[in-house]
Design an enzyme around this catalytic site. Structure first.
Site, PDB file in Angstrom:
ATOM      1  N   HIS A 130     -71.678  36.150  -9.623  1.00 35.51           N
ATOM      2  CA  HIS A 130     -71.764  35.259  -8.861  1.00 35.51           C
ATOM      3  C   HIS A 130     -71.901  35.183  -7.213  1.00 35.51           C
ATOM      4  CE1 HIS A 130     -68.876  33.011  -6.733  1.00 35.51           C
ATOM      5  NE2 HIS A 130     -69.102  31.742  -7.052  1.00 35.51           N
ATOM      6  N   HIS A 155     -68.256  26.982  -7.772  1.00 35.06           N
ATOM      7  CA  HIS A 155     -68.160  28.596  -8.554  1.00 35.06           C
ATOM      8  C   HIS A 155     -68.038  29.210 -10.069  1.00 35.06           C
ATOM      9  CE1 HIS A 155     -65.360  32.941  -7.956  1.00 35.06           C
ATOM     10  NE2 HIS A 155     -65.300  31.661  -9.228  1.00 35.06           N
ATOM     11  N   HIS A 177     -68.389  38.127 -12.072  1.00 34.70           N
ATOM     12  CA  HIS A 177     -68.058  38.018 -10.800  1.00 34.70           C
ATOM     13  C   HIS A 177     -68.942  38.295  -9.267  1.00 34.70           C
ATOM     14  CE1 HIS A 177     -64.898  35.027 -12.260  1.00 34.70           C
ATOM     15  NE2 HIS A 177     -64.607  34.826 -10.975  1.00 34.70           N
ATOM     16  N   ASP A 237     -65.372  30.114 -15.389  1.00 30.75           N
ATOM     17  CA  ASP A 237     -64.722  30.216 -14.754  1.00 30.75           C
ATOM     18  C   ASP A 237     -63.993  31.352 -15.722  1.00 30.75           C
ATOM     19  OD1 ASP A 237     -64.030  32.228 -12.052  1.00 30.75           O
ATOM     20  OD2 ASP A 237     -62.349  30.657 -11.879  1.00 30.75           O
TER      21      ASP A 237
HETATM   22 ZN   LIG Z   1     -63.468  33.132 -10.732  1.00 34.34          ZN
END
Ligand SMILES: [Zn+2]
Length: 379
Positions: free
Chosen positions: A259, A273, A256, A173
């Site tokens: 993602h 995540h 992101h 992340d």
């Molecule tokens: Zn994140």
């Protein structure tokens, strides 16, 4: 456009920081009674310290054991418990979903909130938003709050006992922060607070990336032996504070959104995540035609700590066109942060970048004789 920088009112980190929880709350001028929303393992590990620390500070408190999902029902349960105990402050202690629930309860009741993450698996603890799921566990909405947490307190002794894979996911992340922040700052794009990025946020994002490269491997070793070293200390700060301030005050971009696209493929659901975000970083670099040396720097870092660099690493065996198109459609949906990139992004371009990222990852593994994953290996 105005520049806006946001952060928690106070960030406290260190070995046995939980012992100072009560004092830190009092130092901020906050008052009890407190409601502690906590996960099972946080209760097992910390309830003794809470008792001594909060009592010493003259704070009454009660504990609500978290039900497992940050859902509307669970948030209502938290609010009922807070009302019943006349709580004037909400403390969340546990993983991401526990903290998200505590934040939602506090926001609905207009109370101050303290976040005590027990893992360093994402950059959410410092932020002013929650991800809310349905009671069945499907994504429902982002809730954005008026204020960031009043206090984020990170006990590195607790983090040192958390699973290694969660720390690595937090690095994934955090890996995205600098790359996405740069896109937003260069393009003068609105950050999560609707303002322009500051030089401060960008500097923190860059420090986040440098800290991962410098301390990631050593921090992982420290965690595996459950020892708090200075490398682990710096890395926890990077995953939690630097990445949190960097993303919220600068903004998100392709990584992101990729993602979010990957979540459209059920095979990726057992991956964290940050693991999917790390692969999203590679895809972003491909879309941006990033110089080879920088791509290799990222590949080298990711493999050194065990972050995914191929489709197989995130559960996708050999995804066909249909799966890749589905991921790309979701990743390029209206309002997605991928549109912060400085060029027009089409879903065909994303399919191409997904393939290019997987090829780069496979080539890297072949060249460095790293074993190829079978899609179920890390799930
Ligand atoms: Zn994140």
């Amino acid at each position: 456009m105005l520049s806006i920088f946001c952060s928690p009112s106070r960030y406290t980190q260190g070995r046995n920081a939980t012992a100072s929880l009560g004092q830190e709350i009092v130092n901020l001028g906050l008052e009890g009674p407190a409601l502690i929303v906590a996960g099972k393992s946080a209760i097992a590990l910390l309830s003794g310290v809470w008792q001594s620390s909060l009592h010493a500070a003259g704070l009454m408190y009660s504990i609500l054991r978290f039900g497992g999902e940050c859902s509307p029902l669970e948030i209502e349960r938290g609010k009922a418990a807070a009302r019943q105990s006349d709580a004037r402050i909400i403390i969340g202690a546990g993983g991401g979903k526990v903290l998200d629930t505590a934040r939602a309860v506090a926001s609905d009741l207009n109370l101050p909130v303290v976040n005590c993450p027990t893992v360093a698996s994402s950059d959410a603890p410092c932020s002013a938003l929650s991800v809310v799921y349905t009671d069945e566990g499907a994504f429902q909405e982002y809730r954005i709050y008026r204020r960031n947490p009043d206090l984020v307190l990170v006990d590195t002794e607790v983090i040192a006992r958390s699973p290694a894979r969660l720390l690595v996911a937090g690095m994934g992340d955090a890996l995205a922060t600098w790359f996405e922040a740069k896109v937003c700052a260069d393009g003068n794009v609105r950050n999560m607070r609707g303002g322009a990025s500051t030089r401060s946020a960008l500097a923190l994002a860059e420090l986040c990336y440098r800290t991962l490269l410098g301390d990631g491997v050593a921090a992982l070793h420290a965690l595996q032996t459950q020892v708090v070293t200075s490398a682990l200390d710096r890395l926890v700060e990077a995953n939690t504070l630097l990445s949190g301030l960097g993303f919220e005050s600068s903004g998100l971009a392709a990584a992101h959104a990729i993602h979010n696209g990957l979540t459209a493929a059920a095979e990726t659901h057992s991956f964290f995540h940050g693991e999917k975000v790390a692969f999203g970083v590679l895809v972003q670099l491909m879309m941006e035609s990033t110089p080879r040396a920088l791509v290799e720097e990222v590949l080298e870092f990711s493999t050194s700590v065990g972050l995914p660099i191929t489709f197989a690493d995130i559960g996708l065996a050999s995804p066909g066109d249909e799966v890749l198109e589905q991921i790309a459609r979701r990743g390029t949906a209206k309002g997605e942060t991928i549109h912060n990139e400085p060029f027009k992004v089409s879903s065909a371009m994303v399919v191409e970048a997904l393939r290019a990222a997987n090829d780069a990852g496979r080539d890297w593994k072949r060249k460095h004789r790293i074993e190829m994953s079978t899609p179920t290996a890390s799930s």
